[in-house]
Design an enzyme around this catalytic site. Structure first.
Site, PDB file in Angstrom:
ATOM      1  N   GLU A  60      -9.827  -3.346  -5.811  1.00 23.91           N
ATOM      2  CA  GLU A  60      -9.727  -3.317  -4.294  1.00 23.91           C
ATOM      3  C   GLU A  60      -9.703  -4.797  -3.753  1.00 23.91           C
ATOM      4  OE1 GLU A  60      -8.826  -0.908  -2.393  1.00 23.91           O
ATOM      5  OE2 GLU A  60      -8.932   0.701  -3.768  1.00 23.91           O
ATOM      6  N   GLU A  94     -11.591   5.990  -2.502  1.00 23.45           N
ATOM      7  CA  GLU A  94     -11.312   6.249  -1.155  1.00 23.45           C
ATOM      8  C   GLU A  94     -12.323   5.626  -0.124  1.00 23.45           C
ATOM      9  OE1 GLU A  94      -8.708   7.671  -0.740  1.00 23.45           O
ATOM     10  OE2 GLU A  94      -8.479   9.789  -1.100  1.00 23.45           O
ATOM     11  N   ASP A 134       0.838  -1.289   0.117  1.00 19.64           N
ATOM     12  CA  ASP A 134       0.038   0.038  -0.077  1.00 19.64           C
ATOM     13  C   ASP A 134       0.981   1.278   0.005  1.00 19.64           C
ATOM     14  OD1 ASP A 134      -2.957   0.561  -0.343  1.00 19.64           O
ATOM     15  OD2 ASP A 134      -2.702   1.571   1.534  1.00 19.64           O
ATOM     16  N   GLU A 142       0.036  10.857   4.963  1.00 20.45           N
ATOM     17  CA  GLU A 142       0.011   9.362   4.824  1.00 20.45           C
ATOM     18  C   GLU A 142       1.239   8.809   4.599  1.00 20.45           C
ATOM     19  OE1 GLU A 142      -3.862   8.397   3.238  1.00 20.45           O
ATOM     20  OE2 GLU A 142      -2.947   6.924   2.217  1.00 20.45           O
TER      21      GLU A 142
END
Ligand SMILES: Cc1ncc(CO)c(N)n1
Length: 225
Positions: free
Chosen positions: A214, A144, A51, A92
């Site tokens: 995803e 998101e 990620d 992030e």
């Protein structure tokens, strides 16, 4: 001006229609394992490294969304919403680096796996100027929203999320991020209301493809290594 219809927008309609893939993306076994505490730490470390790479690739995508929000939207507040998202990606990346040292994941040696590369290629294609603003905003919302829904689930009542993983869950499961997703959704819905049939077909397709990417990303994480 005509009054806005109070009924549900296109996105909710599409989510109902594609409920099984939506649930697969937002309630994946990997996410459920974080929530119930059974998560395999090697899977978590895989997810973290992959990620981190994903997010680095997501930055140019969000930057291109920002440019489109400035040029194509006709609504000055769109830019502010996307700029907020881009700013939080800055935090992030720093967060990922701290987590990387905490979990002993050396990002410099992490190699992007297939699912990650394919997701990246999909994002690159969406950055083309041919892609309509409504389609990009739908994709952006879905990317998101999957994380928001997934990680918020790990914080809901009755969770047994391991303490060391609550940081990740708060990052995407917090109310501010939920609010931000809802702002992006409103932008997408506003654009979809005025979109042609052709653009609607494309936006629905892109939504489903985000969900598929995803799911593949969670699968890859669960696979460990
Ligand atoms: C795979 C993936 N999807 C979405 C996000 C952010 O929402 C992320 N960090 N990673």
């Amino acid at each position: 001006m005509e009054k806005k219809p109070e009924n549900r927008g296109m996105i909710d309609t599409w989510i109902d229609k594609h409920r099984s893939i939506y649930s697969a993306a937002t309630r994946h076994a990997f996410v459920v394992s974080i929530r119930d505490g059974s998560v395999d730490l090697s899977s978590f470390r895989t997810w973290l490294g992959q990620d981190y790479l994903f997010v680095r690739g997501f930055v140019p995508f969000v930057a291109s969304v920002l440019i489109r929000a400035c040029k194509d939207s006709g609504e000055s507040s769109d830019m502010e919403v996307v700029l907020g998202g881009l700013a939080s990606l800055n935090d992030e990346i720093e967060w990922f680096k701290r987590e990387g040292s905490k979990w002993d994941v050396d990002f410099s040696t992490v190699v992007p796996q297939n699912a990650n590369q394919e997701y990246r290629r999909f994002l690159d294609a969406l950055m083309s100027s041919e892609v309509k603003y409504a389609v990009i905003m739908t994709a952006f919302w879905a990317i998101e929203a999957v994380y928001q829904e997934s990680f918020a689930h790990c914080l809901e009542d009755g969770n047994k999320t391991p303490v060391g993983l609550t940081g990740a869950c708060h990052r995407w499961g917090n109310d501010g991020f939920k609010q931000y997703c809802s702002s992006v959704k409103n932008i997408a819905e506003r654009c979809l209301e005025n979109a042609s049939g052709e653009v609607l077909v494309e936006a629905e397709d892109v939504l489903v493809r985000v969900l598929e990417h995803e799911v593949a990303f969670w699968e890859m994480s669960r696979g460990g290594q």
